[in-house]
Design a protein around this motif. Structure first.
Motif, short mmCIF file in Angstrom:
data_model
loop_
_atom_site.label_atom_id
_atom_site.label_comp_id
_atom_site.label_asym_id
_atom_site.label_seq_id
_atom_site.Cartn_x
_atom_site.Cartn_y
_atom_site.Cartn_z
N MET A 141 0.84 -1.20 0.00
CA MET A 141 0.00 0.00 0.00
C MET A 141 0.87 1.25 0.00
SD MET A 141 -3.17 -1.12 2.43
CE MET A 141 -3.63 -2.85 2.54
N LEU A 142 0.23 2.40 -0.10
CA LEU A 142 0.97 3.63 -0.35
C LEU A 142 2.00 3.94 0.72
CD1 LEU A 142 -1.74 6.06 -1.79
CD2 LEU A 142 0.21 5.06 -2.98
N LEU A 143 1.60 3.84 1.99
CA LEU A 143 2.55 4.18 3.04
C LEU A 143 3.70 3.20 3.10
CD1 LEU A 143 0.58 5.56 6.12
CD2 LEU A 143 1.87 6.78 4.38
N TYR A 144 3.44 1.94 2.77
CA TYR A 144 4.53 0.97 2.76
C TYR A 144 5.47 1.27 1.58
CZ TYR A 144 7.14 -3.34 3.13
OH TYR A 144 8.15 -4.25 3.29
N THR A 145 4.93 1.68 0.44
CA THR A 145 5.77 2.09 -0.68
C THR A 145 6.64 3.28 -0.29
OG1 THR A 145 4.14 1.31 -2.29
CG2 THR A 145 5.74 2.92 -3.06
N LEU A 146 6.04 4.24 0.40
CA LEU A 146 6.80 5.40 0.86
C LEU A 146 7.93 4.97 1.77
CD1 LEU A 146 5.11 8.64 2.19
CD2 LEU A 146 7.17 7.75 3.23
N TYR A 147 7.63 4.09 2.72
CA TYR A 147 8.65 3.61 3.67
C TYR A 147 9.75 2.85 2.94
CZ TYR A 147 10.73 0.32 6.98
OH TYR A 147 11.61 -0.43 7.69
N ARG A 148 9.37 1.97 2.02
CA ARG A 148 10.35 1.14 1.33
C ARG A 148 11.29 2.00 0.48
NH1 ARG A 148 8.08 -2.25 -3.44
NH2 ARG A 148 8.20 -0.13 -4.27
N VAL A 166 6.40 10.58 -3.30
CA VAL A 166 5.28 9.69 -2.98
C VAL A 166 4.46 10.26 -1.82
CG1 VAL A 166 4.64 7.38 -2.18
CG2 VAL A 166 6.47 7.65 -3.85
N ALA A 167 5.16 10.81 -0.82
CA ALA A 167 4.45 11.43 0.31
C ALA A 167 3.61 12.62 -0.13
CB ALA A 167 5.46 11.86 1.38
N VAL A 168 4.14 13.41 -1.06
CA VAL A 168 3.37 14.56 -1.57
C VAL A 168 2.12 14.09 -2.30
CG1 VAL A 168 3.43 16.47 -3.22
CG2 VAL A 168 5.38 16.07 -1.72
N VAL A 169 2.26 13.08 -3.14
CA VAL A 169 1.10 12.55 -3.85
C VAL A 169 0.09 11.97 -2.87
CG1 VAL A 169 0.33 10.82 -5.52
CG2 VAL A 169 2.41 12.13 -5.95
N PHE A 170 0.58 11.27 -1.86
CA PHE A 170 -0.30 10.70 -0.84
C PHE A 170 -1.06 11.81 -0.12
CE2 PHE A 170 -0.89 9.55 3.63
CZ PHE A 170 -1.71 8.44 3.50
N LEU A 171 -0.37 12.88 0.24
CA LEU A 171 -1.02 14.00 0.93
C LEU A 171 -2.09 14.64 0.05
CD1 LEU A 171 -1.15 15.91 3.38
CD2 LEU A 171 0.64 17.28 2.29
N ILE A 172 -1.79 14.82 -1.22
CA ILE A 172 -2.77 15.40 -2.14
C ILE A 172 -4.00 14.50 -2.25
CG2 ILE A 172 -3.18 16.04 -4.54
CD1 ILE A 172 -0.25 16.92 -4.67
N ILE A 173 -3.78 13.19 -2.34
CA ILE A 173 -4.90 12.25 -2.45
C ILE A 173 -5.77 12.30 -1.21
CG2 ILE A 173 -5.49 9.80 -2.55
CD1 ILE A 173 -3.07 9.40 -4.35
#
Length: 317
Positions: A270-277, A291-298
């Protein structure tokens, strides 16, 4: 003489009239300074703990910085272009959306049903509330370890129970077809108590007069009372539960990290795991920040859409 005396009296009166306004102005200034002095600690913490980190993430997303590197270069939108063409990111985004689609409705429906059952009961209400709320209060890391033992393919209690009932078993966390629904079931279990408590509070706030009026109008069946009174009056609570559970679903990380590490074959990534990895395993901090910026926008867009769409259908007392 009379004219001079009258002028002096007029000036004195003007001074008397001006003094209260100056005093009032000083009081307002003092009140404003006092308000800012009281709010400044919280404002400083908000800037230091939220706005500055967000700004730093946006800045890092525009660079090729790697964690631990002593230098970096400005590369503009290259990281975001890579996200657009990254199949792994699309897979994790799709998994996150599918996970939320399973968790959010399941949590709302089951939380509301349990709240109705507890509210209609005559005894042990506090006991049932505590039992169902316990998963939300428990440490998710410890609970994930417990779920890993329960879902073990050979000695786990889940498969042992299925075998005793003559039902087929599965390797729940290592099968691409079952891993995401299994994680979603754990997510529902975790958020169920939170939704239940909020629905219980909403049920208690509904005036009895509305049910009496519904009875007079002929809505004496429980289904009619549910449709005409209970559900409309629980609109604000339902919207709040929907938004909170949806955000928690998009922020899922612990269960993925402990139980599956994104596997098998990225089926549970999932997104946060992708960010962490990307940030801490591959040390691609600039790409992880994008990735964190895209996640925040979503997340922000999702919240705004939910509020705009659902608020039109919510009845406020």
């Amino acid at each position: 003489m009379n004219i001079a005396a009258s002028a002096r009296e007029h000036e004195a009166g003007a001074v008397v009239l001006l003094r209260p306004s100056k005093a009032l102005s000083r009081q307002r200034t003092a009140a404003t300074l006092a308000a800012w002095s009281l709010a400044s600690p919280a404002l400083v913490l908000l800037i230091a703990l939220f706005f500055l980190p967000v700004f730093a993430v946006f800045a890092i997303a525009l660079t090729d910085w790697q964690f631990g590197a002593s230098s970096f270069a400005f590369i503009g939108a290259a990281n975001f272009n890579e996200i657009y063409s990254d199949g792994g990111f699309r897979t994790s985004l799709g998994n996150t959306v599918l996970y939320a689609v399973m968790v959010v409705p399941g949590t709302i429906v089951l939380g509301f049903a349990i709240a109705l059952l507890i509210e209609s009961g005559k005894s042990l209400r506090s006991f049932y509330r505590a039992i169902h709320f316990l998963p939300f209060m428990a440490t998710l890391t410890a609970m994930a370890v417990a779920w890993e033992a329960l879902l073990h393919p050979t000695i786990g209690l889940v498969n042992q129970t299925l075998v005793s009932l003559g039902l087929p078993t599965a390797n729940w966390l290592r099968d691409e077809n079952t891993v995401l629904p299994t994680l979603a079931a754990i997510g529902i279990w975790q958020n169920l108590g939170y939704a239940m408590v909020l629905f219980l509070a909403g049920l208690k706030s509904i005036p009895q007069d509305l049910y009496d009026a519904a009875d007079i109008d002929g809505a004496d069946l429980w289904l009619d009372r549910l449709r005409t009174v209970t559900l409309p009056m629980l609109g604000p609570v339902t919207m709040f539960v929907f938004i909170v559970v949806a955000l928690r679903a998009f922020e899922t990380f612990d269960t993925v990290q402990i139980l599956t590490q994104g596997g098998p074959g990225h089926a549970s990534e999932m997104l946060l795991y992708t960010l962490y990895r990307e940030s801490f395993e591959y040390l691609r901090t600039g790409y992880g920040a994008s990735v964190a910026v895209v996640f925040l926008i979503i997340v922000v867009a999702l919240t705004l859409v939910q509020v705009r769409v659902m608020d039109k259908k919510v009845h406020y007392q």
